[in-house]
Structures are given as C-alpha cells and as structure tokens.
Design an enzyme around this catalytic site. Structure first.
Site, PDB file in Angstrom:
ATOM      1  N   LYS A  83      34.941  22.488 -13.149  1.00 16.64           N
ATOM      2  CA  LYS A  83      34.963  21.568 -14.614  1.00 16.64           C
ATOM      3  C   LYS A  83      36.504  21.089 -14.528  1.00 16.64           C
ATOM      4  CE  LYS A  83      35.576  23.309 -19.432  1.00 16.64           C
ATOM      5  NZ  LYS A  83      35.625  24.409 -20.210  1.00 16.64           N
ATOM      6  N   GLU A 119      30.646  30.688 -20.621  1.00 20.70           N
ATOM      7  CA  GLU A 119      30.073  30.125 -19.525  1.00 20.70           C
ATOM      8  C   GLU A 119      31.061  28.827 -18.882  1.00 20.70           C
ATOM      9  OE1 GLU A 119      26.298  29.090 -20.857  1.00 20.70           O
ATOM     10  OE2 GLU A 119      25.311  30.505 -19.582  1.00 20.70           O
ATOM     11  N   ALA A 160      34.095  41.201 -20.840  1.00 22.50           N
ATOM     12  CA  ALA A 160      35.416  41.725 -21.039  1.00 22.50           C
ATOM     13  C   ALA A 160      35.419  43.101 -20.091  1.00 22.50           C
ATOM     14  CB  ALA A 160      35.457  42.198 -22.509  1.00 22.50           C
ATOM     15  N   ILE A 182      37.152  33.703 -22.210  1.00 21.04           N
ATOM     16  CA  ILE A 182      37.409  34.702 -21.250  1.00 21.04           C
ATOM     17  C   ILE A 182      38.931  34.382 -20.873  1.00 21.04           C
ATOM     18  CG2 ILE A 182      37.395  34.692 -18.665  1.00 21.04           C
ATOM     19  CD1 ILE A 182      34.803  33.880 -18.772  1.00 21.04           C
TER      20      ILE A 182
END
Lengths: 416, 516
Positions: B76, B47, B13, B346
C-alpha cells in the site's frame, strides 16, 4: 502576482534590535519591505556576555555561530549544592538499549547500581554531530548584525525615546515619534525594547506568581581572563545564582539575587496585538539563567518571517504567533522555576507543567513530551538530575532486563 | 513490579498487545494471559494499514515476507480519495512527502503559487509513491537516492483476522511466559477498597487473577468502561458517520497498490485489494441515510461476488476520558474509535502499546504515568480527528443534506485555527508528536480545493515562468521514474511464492520515509 510591500518599524536597542533588523530584512527580501529600526539608547545588558546553548539551532543562531565559530563551547556545567551533576543536550534518548528503555531509564539504572557513573553531560560528547554552544560578547555581535541589516537596506534612526500615538479607537498603534520629532507610521510595529515600550500602550503585562519565580535583581562584572577552557558555568548558592562565562578575552560574571524586589517575571499575554508585535525583551522578562530571551526572540522571528506581509488579514496569524510565543515563554519560565526550586532556600511552588514533569520523573524516570519544544527532553532530564531529583524506579521493561546489560551498553556509549 | 498481566480480548488489539508484551518481557517473571472467546466475534479492524506497522513487526523480529504470506498482504503506497473534492475528482494521499523542501520554503508553497498562476499541476503528482500507485507499480524507497526516490514509505493491505492468528502463533510458539485461555468473562472482580480490578470469572466458573489488565474487549470496553466507569467522549458532532456495512468480494487487483475511499451522499466507501480477495465497506451516517439505502448503494458499487454476508457495524466516534484508569488500560476499540478513513485503527493500537511499554512503571503506583499516558492518547486522538474532519470540510460538495451539514457544522477549535491559518497565511500549524504532519495537511488541504489568500514571497527567488517550468520538469522526472518501475504483481508473486531474497528497507515510525 505581487504581495503588498509592507512598512515595518522596529523599536528596540542593542543585539535584539539588530538581530531583528537583519533577520527580517533577509527573510522578507522578496517582499521588498521598508524597514526602519528606531534605535533606543542601549540598555545595561549590552555590555554583557551571552551564552548560546545547543538546543537553540534556529536560523538566526547559526549566524552567530558562523561569526564566532572560533569560540566553541563544548560543555556546560551546572553546579548545585544538592547534586554535582551535568547538563546534556541533543542526543536521542530513544532506543539506547531496546525499545521502551530510553536513555533516561538506562542512566537511572546505572546511577542506582554503580558508584562511578559519569555525569549526565558526559554523554554530550557522543552526540552526532557534536553540538557546541558559544559564549559571545553582545556588543560585538550587535555590531555584526547591524552591519548586515544596513547592507540589506534597513534604515537606523537613533532616538532617546519614543512617543506612541494610538489610533482613534485606541486599539492599534497609529504612529511613533522619535526624540527628534520624526513621525513613523507603519503596517507593523515590532517592539523588542526592554519592557515593551510600545506594546504597553495597548495592553498591560501579566505577572507570574512570585511563589513560582521570585523577584530578582542582578549584577554584572567583567574581569581579566583566568585561563582554562572556554565554558560557562552556573553556580547556585542560597538565594543567588551566578552565571559565569570564561572567554579568551575575559571572565564574565552575572549574579542574580532572588527575593530582591527589582524585577518580576512579566509578559504580554498577546504578544501580537493589532499591528504591534512584542518580541524578545519587549515581550517578556524572565531570569536568563539557562534560556536567554535572545533565543525566544530568534524563534519568534522565524515564525514572524512566515506570517508578515503574506496576507491582509492577520487574525489567525496573530493567534498562531501568540500560542507559540506563550509556549516558549512558559517553558523558559518552567525551567527557571525548576532550577530555583531545587536551589534556593525559599520554598517555591512548582508550575502545573513542572508538577507533571517532576512527578513522572520521580516515579519512574519518565519524561513529558511536548510539541515543538524549546527545551529538549534531555535538557529536562539533565536539570532534574542537577537539582537533585531522584527517581524511585524506572519502567517495568527496564526492570525486566538484566541490569548488567543496561549498564554495559550505557557505558559503552562513552567509549565509542 | 507487576507479576501477572491479563489481556481481555483476542482481536487485532489483543494479539498485538500480547505479542509486544511477551517480546518485551520474555526474560522476566511476568506472566501474561490472554482471554478470548470464540463465541464473541471480532471486528477485525484495519485491513488497510500505515507504514508504522512495519516498525512494530520489525521490533518483534517478524520477517516481512513471512508476514505478507501469512496475511495475504499486498503493498500500500497511499489512499486514493475519489469524489471528495467534487464528484469525478480524485487524488492520492501518499505515504511520503509532497515534493521536497528547498532552503527557502516547503514544497507546497511553490505548488500553491504555481496553481494560482494557472498551472495545471495536481498536488499528488509530486510524489513518486502516488505516481507509482496510479500506474500499479511498486518498488521500495531507495537507500541511495535522495529526494523523491527515498522520501516515501509503504504499508500493507492485509487480512486482519489472519494477522491476529499469525501473532497468536508467535506468542504460543515462542514465549514461555504466555497463556491463552478460551472463555467468556461472566464477572469482573474488584478490590472493595481501592476499586482496582483483581480478576475475572469465566462462564465455566474458572477464576483468574492478575495485577494489571489490558482491555481489548472492543466496543464493549468491558473493563475500562463497564467496570471502572471511564466516560466516552463523544466526537460524533464532528464525525457524524456511525455505521458501516462490510463484505469481502472475490475479485482481485494485483496492480492496485493503494486503498480507495470514495465519498458518497452520506459518507464514503472503502475498497482494499488483498492478495486473494477485496475488502469492501460502506461508512454512513444514519441521520442522513437509512440502512436499506446504504445496502442498496453498497451492493451496486461492488466489483465482484460477495464471499460472505453483509456485516453491519454500529459505532460512535469517541475516545475515553481516561484510557488508563486504575490498574487497567484500554487499547484498541475499548479505548476509542475513529472511522478508518486514513487507516489509523491499527496505528492507534500500536501507539497505545508503545506508550504503555515506555510508561508502565516498575512499581504499582502509576498515577503520574497514567496521567501522562492519558494526555498523550487524548492528544493523538484529537489530532487524528482533526485530520479526518479536514477531508469532509474542505470540499466543494454540497449535493446532499450530509455535505450541507458538514459545511455548516462548528469545527473543533484546533481545526478551525489550522484551516484558517492555512487560508490566511498559507502555512501549516505543525507539530512534532503526531501522526499526520505538514506534508499530509498541505496535500489534503490543497488537493481537496483548499484556498489560501497568502502568496508566499519566499518562493519568489524564482520568476513566475521559472517556477512553472521547474515544477513541470520535476513532475515529469517523477513520472518517468515511476514508469521505469515494475508492476506490483511481479514482486508480490515472488514474495508469496517465496522466490525472492528476503530483503526490505528498514522501518521507521514515520509516514514520510524510512531513511530520514
């Protein structure tokens, strides 16, 4: 695998009844519903001109557009005593200069530092694709919709009035009877009549405080064509708001006089209650200055077309419909409240949601983001400028950028 | 205008915030200081990411391939949810649409009707991203194609600590207005009249001042909670998991372009395949499983040798009542936490940064802006919470105390209405401002066995036979396209070796495609 074939009784008059009949007949066609439209005497608004502003692009609206495509309205101007400014719709406010510098912020920098800043609505022309509004005569459109509805199998039953019979427990509508003593039972009673003549048997209306939207009366005139472009205009003077539409067939002028104890901003808190659904004029009454009840009705119809006849249970469908309807009504009322607060001599309270909008705009030209909004962020910003609110500042990111860059890029949007 | 901005904390962050603000204010007089202590470890959140991170990186001018190399990233395409509907069942929640809508109705209405007709069609078979993921293939969404070739997106599995280091390098290398200070904060100084934070004192006695503060101190929430008294709003009634154990293992999965979340008796386990290792974690509720049970189960499920000791993390699903209080904003774990089931950590950081950048005014009276920021963040948290709870609630599982608790617990009103609307009318109560939209709600609901009483008539322009036939053809077409794509490892090898042209699609703040 088949759904139950529903029976739907529509109660209303004029354009809203016919919009409702034709739209539902089309969207529910595979359910093969029985739709009966109980046509009450036309109310006085049916001879009027209506205005269709670009943000309301729901499926019902392109129908009107298609039929009236020759009457393109490219620009909507609002004139107020406080600030001659414009009103813009439908272009993305984001990323005009860089991230975090929205168009609202960039425009504010231009206004602070340049003498010849184009009005906010000048930027409408750069909207890809151009998004014209339309001005139309309600009678003509009503005729077209009715024709479509009949072609799709809707039966029209003229009636001077209706008598409503409640179920034994008085919690739902059992039947409605026409002036010719025809008795109609139905799975759903859809009430778009002025004031909600059916729904008022199931619940009382709530009233928005006159401190936010004062009571009003209105007057309508239609005169000869004066020439000039097809457009609509809103003029605000003391306690009066004039909505003027210029068409090739004539000039329409609707004047709202506020403070006159004729009409109140009323609504049903649960527009879908038991087997009755109140839509458009049957659901609420609000001064139709920028948002017509036709537009709220169109959005309600879209929602309704996903919910009717798909399940025997309707508890959560009704809750969903009511939430969306109240959100739209709230926005429409907010817009009137903000417009009148900037224009009328009488001091008005801001609604809670407008308080947030105004505080954020005045502080740093920011905009409140709402979900599934009836009215776009640009429209709110345009209205803020139109009624004379001036931001103190912009955001820190905008301030950190050389204002000449922002001004040049913003102006270059017009020259593209 | 604020002159000095202080960021407290240097995890994911902190460094994302520093990089974004340094970039946005690079030509201004704003001085940005980040304080971090190597003595305080970081959680290293996220992650697994979602596609929005590409938008963030792109705005910072970061090369996607350079970023992938620096963080040992893999692609991903979605998340596989194993054993959630029932033990032995799995589906992929892809980054993309499920099918595509016709002029009559969204795709899920067709799928739902076909399923009621007895057709054996999985919801995720109608996504190229999901089909490629299952086959270990990867390609970018097509710019030229339409429909299923382009209506998906992608994200990354990455080493979060390396991402933080990468951003640190960017800040220290590129921005003159940036300073990093090593040290542990001993004392936070406040203005005696306003209560605003005016500075901090470090362990070595160094005092630093600023006029705006961003709290990235993690779960401690040093400034926002401990100093300014923000109140955590507990969400653990609906998300009872409160612990995680994590450990990397040495095996790699070069052709697994998706994360895996496997449900167990009292929570779930993640597996995130990075380039050089695999990230593993075991999330559980201590009311239903002891630490030792969790550790034993976790160990038994690992696919390789552990590369580090187990890291035990205690948490609570929560958000702060005010993420922006006085002259301080909490970003990341200090502002709230939701378990990483849908890789949203995130994204919540990124969303807070972008909202703050848009709202932070050019003057020092930020009451209106903070009110708006807090409303938007609360809305974002609650919508994500609802989506996470959906995974737990719509299931046939009742094989442990944990699952029976979930089955009987009271739902948040907003989720209760959403699920009941789906059951009753078969439609999704959707929204514009939010992360997971109609396609995701429909896919997870139906893939996990959610039922609807509604039969949507709008699909009845097709007969039953036509419908099933067309869906089967459509599924086969997607599968054929997926089979024609190269394995992920081919592109990954080229990127990590630097032997491929630096080209990738544009980014978007959307899960559902990059060109829409």
């Amino acid at each position: 695998m088949k759904n139950k074939t529903p029976t739907i009784a529509l109660i209303g008059s004029g354009l809203q009844l016919s919009m409702c009949a034709s739209f539902l007949a089309e969207k529910l066609q595979y359910l093969k519903p029985t739709i009966v439209a109980i046509q009450l005497p036309p109310d006085e608004r049916e001879s009027h001109v209506s205005f269709l502003f670009p943000p309301f692009a729901e499926p019902a609206i392109p129908l009107i557009r298609r039929e009236l495509s020759e009457v393109g309205l490219q620009k909507i101007t609002i004139t107020t005593p406080a600030s001659p400014s414009g009103f813009a719709f439908n272009f993305s406010p984001y990323g005009v200069v860089s991230d975090a510098v929205t168009f609202h912020h960039a425009y504010q920098v231009c206004r602070q530092q340049e003498a010849d800043v184009p009005s906010y609505d000048s930027f409408l022309a750069i909207t890809p694709p151009p998004s014209p509004g339309v001005v139309y005569l309600r009678k003509n459109v009503t005729h077209e919709y009715r024709h479509l509805a009949v072609r799709r199998g809707v039966t029209y039953v003229p009636s001077k009035d209706v008598t409503v019979v409640l179920s034994e427990d008085e919690k739902k509508i059992f039947s409605v009877q026409t002036s010719t003593r025809q008795v109609m039972t139905a799975d759903y009673f859809i009430d778009c009549s002025l004031g909600g003549v059916v729904m008022q048997h199931l619940q009382k209306k709530a009233v928005l405080s006159e401190q936010m939207i004062p009571s009003w009366s209105w007057d309508y005139r239609f005169g000869a064509f004066e020439g000039g472009p097809v457009e609509s205009e809103l003029k605000l003077e003391r306690m009066m708001v004039k909505r003027i539409g210029r068409l090739s067939c004539g000039r329409a002028e609707k004047t709202y006089i506020f403070g006159s104890p004729d009409r109140l901003c009323e609504y049903f808190e649960r527009p879908w209650l038991a087997n009755c659904v109140a839509i458009g004029s049957g659901f609420a009454e609000v001064p139709e200055l920028l948002v017509d009840l036709d537009q709220i009705l169109a959005r309600q119809l879209v929602t309704l077309s996903w919910l009717l006849g798909v399940s025997s249970e309707t508890t959560h469908s009704a809750r969903y419909f009511n939430m969306l309807s109240m959100r739209d009504f709230g926005e429409a009322a907010d817009m009137v409240n903000l417009l009148l607060r900037g224009a009328l001599d009488q001091p008005l309270e801001l609604t809670e949601s407008n308080r947030r909008r105004v505080e954020l705009f005045r502080s740093s030209a920011g905009t409140v983001k709402e979900n599934n909004a009836l009215i776009s962020e640009n429209a709110w910003t345009g209205l803020m400028h139109a009624v004379g609110y001036t931001p103190r500042n912009t955001n820190a990111v905008t301030e950190a950028i050389d204002s000449r860059i922002i001004i040049n890029r913003t102006k270059s949007l017009l020259s593209r | 205008m604020i002159q000095k901005l202080m960021i407290v904390g240097g995890g994911t962050a902190g460094w994302m915030t520093a990089a974004a603000f340094c970039h946005l204010f690079q030509d201004s007089a704003l001085q940005i200081t980040l304080i971090e202590s190597e003595a305080i470890g970081t959680i290293g959140v996220g992650e697994a990411t979602i596609p929005h991170i590409r938008y963030f990186n792109e705005r910072l001018g970061i090369s996607e391939h350079e970023f992938m190399r620096a963080t040992n990233a893999t692609f991903k395409l979605g998340i596989e949810f194993a054993d959630w509907k029932q033990i032995g069942h799995s589906y992929i929640h892809p980054f993309g649409e499920m099918g595509f809508p016709t002029k009559h109705a969204p795709f899920y209405h067709y799928w739902s009707r076909a399923k009621r007709l007895g057709a054996s069609l999985s919801a995720d078979e109608f996504s190229l991203a999901a089909q490629m993921a299952r086959l270990g293939r990867f390609t970018y969404p097509s710019k030229k194609g339409s429909g299923f070739l382009s209506n998906f997106s992608y994200a990354f599995h990455l080493d979060a600590s390396k991402y933080a280091l990468f951003l640190r390098g960017l800040c220290e290398r590129n921005f003159r207005n940036f300073t990093r200070v090593e040290g542990k904060i001993e004392h936070v100084r406040q203005d005696s009249e306003t209560g605003d934070i005016i500075g901090v004192t470090l362990g070595d006695g160094l005092t630093l001042s600023a006029d705006f503060f961003i709290d990235c101190s993690g779960f401690r929430s040093l400034l926002l909670c401990q100093t300014l008294g923000a109140n955590p709003i507990d969400m653990s009634e609906h998300l009872p998991c409160n612990s995680a154990i994590a450990a990397p293992t040495d095996e790699t999965y070069p052709n697994v372009p998706y994360s895996r979340a496997t449900a167990h008796a009292a929570g779930w386990q993640w597996r995130i395949p990075l380039r050089h290792r695999t990230g593993n974690g075991f999330v559980y509720a201590t009311d239903f499983m002891s630490d030792s049970e969790a550790e034993q189960l976790f160990d038994g499920n690992l696919g390789g040798e552990k590369l580090a000791d187990l890291n035990l993390i205690r948490f609570q699903a929560r958000r702060m009542d005010t993420s922006w209080r006085k002259n301080c904003v909490g970003i990341g774990l200090s502002g709230g936490f939701l378990e990483p089931l849908e890789s949203t950590s995130i994204h919540l950081i990124q969303a807070a940064i972008l909202k703050l950048a848009e709202l932070l005014p050019g003057h020092k009276d930020w009451r209106a802006e903070s009110e708006q920021f807090n409303r938007e963040m609360a809305d974002l948290y609650e919508k994500i919470r609802d989506f996470l709870v959906l995974h737990y609630r719509v299931t046939e599982r009742a094989d442990s105390e944990f699952w029976r608790y979930i089955k009987n617990m009271r739902l948040p009103d907003s989720l209760d209405q959403k699920i009941n609307l789906l059951r009753e009318a078969g439609i999704v109560d959707t929204y514009q401002h939010g992360l997971f939209l109609e396609a995701s709600w429909a896919l997870v609901y139906f893939a996990q066995g959610g039922e609807t009483a509604a039969l949507h008539h709008r699909t009845c322009h097709l007969t039953d036979r036509e419908l099933v036939e067309q869906l089967k053809n459509f599924r086969d077409e997607i599968a054929n396209n997926a089979r024609g794509v190269a394995p992920q490892s081919e592109l990954l090898d080229q990127i990590h070796e630097g032997t491929v042209t630096e080209q990738w699609p544009q980014s978007a703040m959307s899960l559902y495609g990059v060109f829409s």
